[in-house]
Write an enzyme that holds these catalytic residues in place. Structure first.
Site, PDB file in Angstrom:
ATOM      1  N   SER A 126     -15.429   1.420  36.724  1.00 41.19           N
ATOM      2  CA  SER A 126     -15.994   0.956  35.462  1.00 41.19           C
ATOM      3  C   SER A 126     -17.520   0.991  35.472  1.00 41.19           C
ATOM      4  CB  SER A 126     -15.527  -0.475  35.184  1.00 41.19           C
ATOM      5  OG  SER A 126     -16.187  -1.018  34.065  1.00 41.19           O
ATOM      6  N   TYR A 150     -19.044   3.276  29.502  1.00 43.12           N
ATOM      7  CA  TYR A 150     -19.286   2.569  28.253  1.00 43.12           C
ATOM      8  C   TYR A 150     -20.562   3.149  27.657  1.00 43.12           C
ATOM      9  CZ  TYR A 150     -15.799  -1.092  29.027  1.00 43.12           C
ATOM     10  OH  TYR A 150     -14.625  -1.778  29.193  1.00 43.12           O
ATOM     11  N   THR A 176     -14.795   5.421  27.227  1.00 40.62           N
ATOM     12  CA  THR A 176     -14.008   4.419  26.509  1.00 40.62           C
ATOM     13  C   THR A 176     -14.561   4.269  25.098  1.00 40.62           C
ATOM     14  OG1 THR A 176     -13.406   3.234  28.524  1.00 40.62           O
ATOM     15  CG2 THR A 176     -13.316   2.000  26.466  1.00 40.62           C
ATOM     16  N   LYS A 255     -10.796   7.500  26.181  1.00 37.34           N
ATOM     17  CA  LYS A 255      -9.830   6.421  26.427  1.00 37.34           C
ATOM     18  C   LYS A 255      -9.857   5.447  25.251  1.00 37.34           C
ATOM     19  CE  LYS A 255      -8.908   2.717  29.802  1.00 37.34           C
ATOM     20  NZ  LYS A 255      -9.167   1.538  28.956  1.00 37.34           N
ATOM     21  N   HIS A 279      -6.510  -0.930  25.399  1.00 40.33           N
ATOM     22  CA  HIS A 279      -7.345  -1.777  26.259  1.00 40.33           C
ATOM     23  C   HIS A 279      -6.559  -2.981  26.773  1.00 40.33           C
ATOM     24  CE1 HIS A 279     -11.701  -1.484  27.250  1.00 40.33           C
ATOM     25  NE2 HIS A 279     -11.486  -2.685  27.760  1.00 40.33           N
TER      26      HIS A 279
END
Length: 382
Positions: A126, A150, A176, A255, A279
Site C-alpha cells: 500500500s 493512492y 485504487t 482497483k 474496498h
C-alpha cells in the site's frame, strides 16, 4: 505434484508444535485478533462503512453459489499455477494492499512480506504502508510484489512513487480508484480513531524526495497534514491513466471497478488489468457485492486483460467460485491481517497455508486438476 502431496499427506504427519495452537478458521483468527488488538485499530481493519451492508453482502454472495463436483476424473497431479503479466505464479492468490499494518503488529508489512515471499504469494504493498516500499522490497528479495498507488492531487508525487516502485523491483502498479474520499465508517467515529492522522501510514511519503520538497520542514506533523491535504482526489478521471502511463513501463491495474461500463472504459484506456473490488465494504455502503459484479465484468472484458477480485474471499472454495465466475486471481485482506495481529509472520504464513490447502483439496474434490478446468459448469446458483 499437488500442494497436499508436497506436504506428504499433511493430515497424517506429525504436528508442528510451533503452530498447533494457531487457529484454522477465519472466525477464530478474527476472535483472537479482537482480543489482542485495541478497539480503535481492530475496528479500523474489521469495519465497513455506514451500516456495513456491503461488508455482509460480500460474504452472502459466495453463499449463493454452490460447487457441483465432477467425478471419475484423474486429479492425481494438480497445479494451482497461473501466469499474470508474463510472470509465473504458484497460486491464484495475492495479498491485498492493506495500509498501516503496524497498527495490528509492530513489524507490520515486514512480517507480512517475509511470509508472502516464503509462500511464493505476491504481496501488493500500500501507498500508506508503515514501512517504505524499499524496506519491504529488501526483505522480499526476488519474490513477486506489486505496488498499490493512492493518487495524489500532486501528480508529481504519484509519478515519483511509481518510479521508486519500479526501481525497487515491483512488477505492477495497482491504482485504487474508489477512494476519492474516505468512506463513512461509524466504528472509527465512535472510537475517535484515524491511523492516517496519527502518522501510521507515512513511510512512503517521508522517504519520497518530491513529497519532502513540498514541506517547509520535514516533520511528522507537517507530513501528516500534507498527506491529508493531497491523498483524496475527487477530480480523478480516466485521463490520469495517460499521465501514469508516461511515468512507468509496468502493467497498470485499476482497483475498485464494479460497473461493466467502467470495465469497458478501462480496456479502452489501455489499462492492463482490473480488480473487481468494493474496498472490502469500506467505501460505498449498499454497493453491489464483488462476486455479483464479477460475471458481467468478465463477460465485457472477454479475456482481453486479466480480471481479479477481492472483498469477501475467506476460503479455498471461495477462490474456486471466483475463478469459475471469471476471475483470473483473487486477493485476500482481512484474513492475513488477523493472522498478522495474532502471530506476526507465523500468523500470516498459517493463514496463507490453510487457504492454499483448502484450495487444493477443493480443486481435487471438484474434479479439477488445474485452474484451467475451473469454469461456470461446476457452479449452480442457489
Amino acid at each position: 505434484m499437488s500442494f497436499v502431496e508436497n506436504k506428504e499427506s499433511f493430515l497424517f504427519t506429525k504436528v508442528d508444535k510451533s503452530t498447533e495452537s494457531l487457529p484454522i478458521s477465519f472466525e477464530d483468527w478474527e476472535r483472537l485478533a479482537r482480543e489482542r488488538v485495541p478497539a480503535g485499530p481492530f475496528d479500523y481493519t474489521a469495519g465497513g462503512s455506514v451500516e456495513e451492508q456491503t461488508l455482509a453482502a460480500n460474504r452472502a454472495a459466495f453463499s449463493r453459489w454452490a460447487i457441483v463436483p465432477r467425478m471419475l476424473r484423474d486429479v492425481t497431479n494438480r497445479s494451482m499455477a497461473i501466469t499474470l503479466f508474463n510472470q509465473q505464479l504458484k497460486t491464484p492468490v495475492l495479498l491485498a494492499p492493506v495500509g498501516m499494518q503496524a497498527i495490528s503488529h509492530p513489524e507490520g508489512e515486514l512480517a507480512t512480506a517475509r511470509a508472502a515471499a516464503q509462500a511464493g504469494v505476491p504481496l501488493v504493498v500500500s501507498t500508506v504502508s508503515s514501512h517504505s516500499m524499499e524496506q519491504i522490497a529488501e526483505v522480499m528479495g526476488d519474490a513477486p510484489r506489486w505496488y498499490q498507488l493512492y493518487w495524489s492531487t500532486d501528480r508529481e508525487v504519484s509519478a515519483s512513487m511509481v518510479r521508486r516502485a519500479e526501481a525497487a523491483g515491483y512488477s505492477a502498479i495497482v491504482l485504487t480508484v474508489d477512494t476519492i474520499m474516505l468512506g463513512w465508517k461509524r466504528r472509527d467515529f465512535k472510537n475517535g480513531y484515524s491511523p492516517l492522522r496519527e502518522g501510521k501510514g507515512m513511510a512512503n511519503y517521508i522517504s519520497d524526495p518530491v513529497f519532502c520538497s513540498r514541506l517547509s520542514e520535514v516533520t511528522p506533523e507537517n507530513a501528516v497534514e500534507e498527506i491529508l491535504r493531497t491523498i483524496y482526489t475527487p477530480a480523478l478521471t480516466w485521463s490520469d491513466i495517460d499521465y501514469l502511463r508516461e511515468h512507468t513501463s509496468l502493467p497498470i491495474l485499476v482497483k475498485g471497478i464494479l460497473h461493466p461500463d467502467d470495465a469497458k472504459l478501462a480496456v479502452e484506456h489501455g489499462v492492463d488489468g482490473i480488480i473487481v473490488s468494493n474496498h472490502g465494504g469500506r467505501q460505498v455502503d449498499g454497493a453491489i457485492a464483488t462476486l455479483d459484479a464479477l460475471p458481467t465484468i468478465a463477460e465485457v472484458v472477454q479475456g482481453r486483460i486479466p480480471v481479479l477480485l477481492d472483498s469477501g474471499v475467506r476460503t479455498g472454495p471461495d477462490v474456486v467460485k471466483a475463478i469459475a465466475l471469471g476471475a483470473n486471481a483473487v486477493l485476500i485482506g482481512r484474513p492475513f491481517v488477523y493472522g498478522l495481529a495474532v502471530a506476526g509472520e507465523k500468523g500470516v504464513a498459517s493463514v496463507v497455508d490453510t487457504l492454499l490447502h483448502e484450495l487444493d483439496v477443493t480443486l481435487a474434490l471438484s474434479g479439477c486438476a488445474s485452474l484451467a478446468d475451473v469454469n461456470r459448469s461446476i457452479l449452480t446458483r442457489q
